[in-house]
Every structure is written in C-alpha cells, then in structure tokens.
Design a protein around this motif. Structure first.
Motif, PDB file in Angstrom:
ATOM      1  N   VAL A  52       5.850  -7.403  16.134  1.00  0.00           N
ATOM      2  CA  VAL A  52       5.388  -7.221  14.761  1.00  0.00           C
ATOM      3  C   VAL A  52       4.719  -8.501  14.294  1.00  0.00           C
ATOM      4  N   TYR A  53       3.609  -8.371  13.602  1.00  0.00           N
ATOM      5  CA  TYR A  53       2.875  -9.539  13.118  1.00  0.00           C
ATOM      6  C   TYR A  53       3.639 -10.217  11.980  1.00  0.00           C
ATOM      7  N   GLY A  54       3.873 -11.495  12.101  1.00  0.00           N
ATOM      8  CA  GLY A  54       4.499 -12.273  11.036  1.00  0.00           C
ATOM      9  C   GLY A  54       5.895 -11.805  10.696  1.00  0.00           C
ATOM     10  N   ASP A  55       6.255 -11.988   9.410  1.00  0.00           N
ATOM     11  CA  ASP A  55       7.593 -11.642   8.936  1.00  0.00           C
ATOM     12  C   ASP A  55       7.672 -10.252   8.333  1.00  0.00           C
ATOM     13  N   GLY A  56       6.540  -9.545   8.312  1.00  0.00           N
ATOM     14  CA  GLY A  56       6.506  -8.238   7.669  1.00  0.00           C
ATOM     15  C   GLY A  56       6.108  -8.372   6.211  1.00  0.00           C
ATOM     16  N   HIS A  57       5.524  -7.315   5.658  1.00  0.00           N
ATOM     17  CA  HIS A  57       5.044  -7.384   4.279  1.00  0.00           C
ATOM     18  C   HIS A  57       5.990  -6.680   3.311  1.00  0.00           C
ATOM     19  N   THR A  58       5.668  -6.796   2.041  1.00  0.00           N
ATOM     20  CA  THR A  58       6.460  -6.167   0.990  1.00  0.00           C
ATOM     21  C   THR A  58       6.394  -4.653   1.108  1.00  0.00           C
ATOM     22  N   GLU A  59       7.526  -3.984   0.846  1.00  0.00           N
ATOM     23  CA  GLU A  59       7.522  -2.525   0.895  1.00  0.00           C
ATOM     24  C   GLU A  59       6.899  -1.952  -0.373  1.00  0.00           C
ATOM     25  N   VAL A  60       6.009  -0.996  -0.175  1.00  0.00           N
ATOM     26  CA  VAL A  60       5.429  -0.229  -1.272  1.00  0.00           C
ATOM     27  C   VAL A  60       5.840   1.221  -1.064  1.00  0.00           C
ATOM     28  N   ASN A  61       6.614   1.755  -1.983  1.00  0.00           N
ATOM     29  CA  ASN A  61       7.089   3.127  -1.834  1.00  0.00           C
ATOM     30  C   ASN A  61       6.252   4.058  -2.705  1.00  0.00           C
ATOM     31  N   LEU A  62       5.318   4.757  -2.093  1.00  0.00           N
ATOM     32  CA  LEU A  62       4.426   5.640  -2.838  1.00  0.00           C
ATOM     33  C   LEU A  62       5.140   6.886  -3.358  1.00  0.00           C
ATOM     34  N   ASN A  63       6.398   7.078  -2.943  1.00  0.00           N
ATOM     35  CA  ASN A  63       7.194   8.195  -3.456  1.00  0.00           C
ATOM     36  C   ASN A  63       8.406   7.682  -4.225  1.00  0.00           C
ATOM     37  N   ASP A  64       8.226   6.580  -4.946  1.00  0.00           N
ATOM     38  CA  ASP A  64       9.293   6.018  -5.758  1.00  0.00           C
ATOM     39  C   ASP A  64       9.852   7.088  -6.698  1.00  0.00           C
TER      40      ASP A  64
END
Length: 429
Positions: A52-64
């Motif tokens: 996996v590239y880097g540390d991973g990005h912030t989660e975006v939950n499009l079904n919040d």
C-alpha cells in the motif's frame, strides 16, 4: 508492467475485494502491483499480499448514515482532497503503466492530471449509456419502461448535475486536473470501463463506444474455503438455510439487535448472519443452535447451500446468490443498491422492500433511514412467502445458466487491463 489500483475504501470492502480478484490474476502473470487505500483498510490489503502506498488516506464514507447530502461533500472537502491527492501522489511516485479504479466516482482525476492510462471497474447504472435509471432501474425494453426512462432520466441528470457535479468540479480545480467534467456523461466517457456483471442484468443502450466491456461477476477467493460446509454448523441440517449479509451498509447496533431478537424466535430455520466490518462479533449474543453470527462468511459457499439470501442489494452478495440460482430479499440502503434491488424484481429474482423515488437521490440519508425502520416481522413474513413460491427457484435456475456463461471474469479483466496499458504505452512513445 506496473499497475496501480486505487479502489474506493470508505465503508465496506466491496470495491477493494473486486480489485483484489483482478490483482491476484495480474500478480500471477508477474506484474508489479501497488494499492492506495484508507488508513483503516491498509492492514487488510497488506495481509492479502499487496503493498500500500504511504500510510493510507483519510476515510470518506459516501454512505454516511447521518448525512449523504451535498453538505457531506462540503463539510468533508479536506478528506476528499486527501483521498484524491493520495492517488495522484502514488501515481507520481510509482509511475504505473495504467491506473485501475473501482469505481470512478469522480472520473479519472489522477489519469487526467498525469496523462496516465486509466480504466475503471464500474457498474453499468453509473454510465450515461445505462438502459435504466439510477435508483429506479426500469431497465426492460418494453414501452412502459421506455416511457418512464424518457421522463425520468433527464430529471435525474438535472438533479445530479445541479447538486453533485459542481462539487466534483471543485475537486478538479483544487487538484489541478483537466479536463473538468462539464456534464454527468463526462465522468466516464474518457476511459475504458469494465462492468463486473452481464448485459442481461445491467443493460446499456445503443452506443458507439468500443471501450465498455462486460466481464462477468468478480469473485475474490480470499474469504472462500472449498472445504467449508455451512450445514455442518447446525445440529439439524434439514431446515431451510437463510443467509443474511449487510456488508458495510448498517451502522446502527440497534438495527442488528432487533434483527437478532426476531431471528432468535425462528427456530424452524437455520440462519447465518454476517455482520460485516462495522461491529465486533463480541457486541452481540452468543450463537444459538439455529443462529450463527460472524463478521464474514465464505459468501459463495454459503450461497451454494442457502435457500434464500437477505441483503442490502450490495452487488457482490447479489452476484454470489445469482451465481448459485438463489432468490433474494433486499433492503437497499443507498441509491445504487436500490437500482439492483429493483432489477431483481424486474427479472423475478427477488423482492425489494425499500423502493426509492426520484427525489430520494438528493435525500439519501432519509432513504437509508427508511431501510432501518422496516419492521422485522414484515421481512420475516416476506421470506416465508418467498420460500413457499416455486417461481423464484425456477427463475433463479434459469438466470444461473445465463450468468455462468460469463466465467473467469478476473482473467478477462486482467487481459483488458494489459491491452489498454500496452496501447497507452505505445501512444506515449
């Protein structure tokens, strides 16, 4: 060849799993693979054998569960930028021959910005060419469905462009990616598309495009075990087997508690309940003789033995069920699930207990709430009626024969990714 996978990683792992199915095939051919993902899905992908590239990005939950409106985009703009920037940075550092996304919600931003070939794994309902209406379906060729499509599609397109497209254009501007999509159709018109389904289930209309490919359902074998037999989990194996899988769509513990309370009384069934990723197994009651609860089950093997499947109309579980000719009771929580649930009804393969209206697209959080409010005694009664109706079994077997003609989706997908990567390499030379 170097291949960058950038699956959407918010909420469930559905799009990661799709990507892993093809990645495993490409890896077996000797290609170098890199993934981008969220911080909380990083370990899962690494444990599946990929970097996996880097540390991973912030989660975006499009079904919040609380907010799926345009306000979510605005309030969480920095999270969206962090997610999309991670894809761009990974592509800059890795210099892949091709970027593979699942799905391309915002179009090929990294591909546009860096001039790298881009391909997306995408269900047909998100394409402008879809022979149906997102959230509603009406995908048959008859005059009734044609008339509804003629009226509804322009309304949907108008609502999408008015509510969401402007925010997507802001992402392009912020990230310096061109060309920005001017219409809804522009999001997926500039890159090849792999549809993990079949035209009989997700039809597209007339089109001159040659880069839309049906590859059949994608099944990742990471959760599967050939030796697994769900019937051995129960003391009495001759009861109807009911499989319930809600993936990452249910966020309220109370929903599961009410469900389990109802199921605990149905001792004439054997029941497997998959919790998905949102709750620890320890938060619920212990297993009973007729009710087994886990976070995940080998879906294909369970569907092989199940008599009926209850789910949110998530595409992965739907395909596992149809692959084995099993009917579905669906409780969709979002608009794309609603399209699939309606399509199941149109084909006589299942029942949709949470129908969407065209207005629900811009009130998505209220639509998800409706799913949580359906009484479980109503759902159980629907299961009883479906089990007693032979037409669902007959229709399921007929559709299974059609679906199984589309075998080896991961190999077909890998072939196409190689072809488009080579084509892009030649064009850049």
């Amino acid at each position: 060849m170097k291949i960058l996978f950038t699956p959407y990683s918010g909420g469930s792992i559905a799009h990661i799993v799709r990507s892993l199915a093809i990645a495993d095939e490409l890896k077996s051919r000797g290609h170098e693979i890199l993934f981008t993902t969220t911080k909380n899905k990083k370990a899962f992908i690494e444990n599946s054998g990929y970097q996996v590239y880097g540390d991973g990005h912030t989660e975006v939950n499009l079904n919040d569960e609380e907010d799926q409106s345009i306000n979510y985009f605005i309030k969480n703009k920095n999270h969206f930028i962090n997610w999309l920037s991670d894809e761009i940075k990974a592509a800059q550092d890795f210099q892949p021959d091709i970027i593979v996304n699942s799905p391309s919600f915002f179009g090929p931003i990294a591909g546009h910005k860096l001039g790298i070939p881009y391909i997306t794994i995408l269900n047909a309902q998100w394409l402008h060419e879809f022979q149906g209406v997102l959230g509603l379906s009406y995908s048959n060729k008859n005059s009734h469905h044609s008339l509804i499509r003629k009226i509804s599609k322009p309304i949907f397109t108008y609502k999408f462009e008015k509510v969401y497209l402007k925010q997507i254009q802001e992402f392009y501007k912020e990230l310096g990616a061109d060309p920005k999509p001017k219409r809804q159709r522009d999001l997926h018109s500039g890159n090849p598309v792999l549809i993990p389904s079949i035209p009989e289930f997700e039809p597209i209309g007339r089109t001159k495009r040659k880069d839309i490919h049906y590859i059949g359902p994608l099944f990742w074998r990471g959760f599967e075990a050939d030796s697994f037999d769900p019937l051995l989990l129960f003391k009495e194996s001759n009861k109807p087997l009911v499989y319930i899988s809600f993936g990452g769509s249910v966020f309220k513990k109370q929903t599961y508690e009410k469900l389990i309370e109802s199921l605990s009384q149905k001792k004439e069934w054997n029941i497997l309940l998959s919790l998905g990723p949102n709750f620890a197994r320890e938060q619920f009651i212990e297993d009973m003789d007729h009710l087994i609860i886990k976070n995940y089950f080998p879906g294909l093997k369970v569907a092989e033995h199940a008599d009926i499947v209850i789910n949110t109309a998530g595409h992965g579980t739907v395909m596992q069920s149809l692959w084995n000719g099993k009917p579905l009771i669906t409780i969709p929580h979002n608009i794309d699930q609603s399209t699939i649930a309606n399509r199941l009804e149109e084909l006589g393969l299942g029942i949709n207990l949470n129908r969407a209206k065209i207005s629900d697209f811009t009130k998505r959080e209220k639509y998800a709430q409706k799913a949580n409010e359906i009484p479980w005694h109503t759902i159980i009664k629907c299961v009883e009626q479906t089990l007693d109706n032979p037409k669902y079994k007959e229709n399921g077997k007929k559709f299974q024969e059609i679906l199984r003609k589309y075998d080896n989706a991961e190999k077909i997908g890998a072939d196409l990714i190689e072809q488009y990567a080579k084509k892009g390499r030649k064009e850049n030379d």
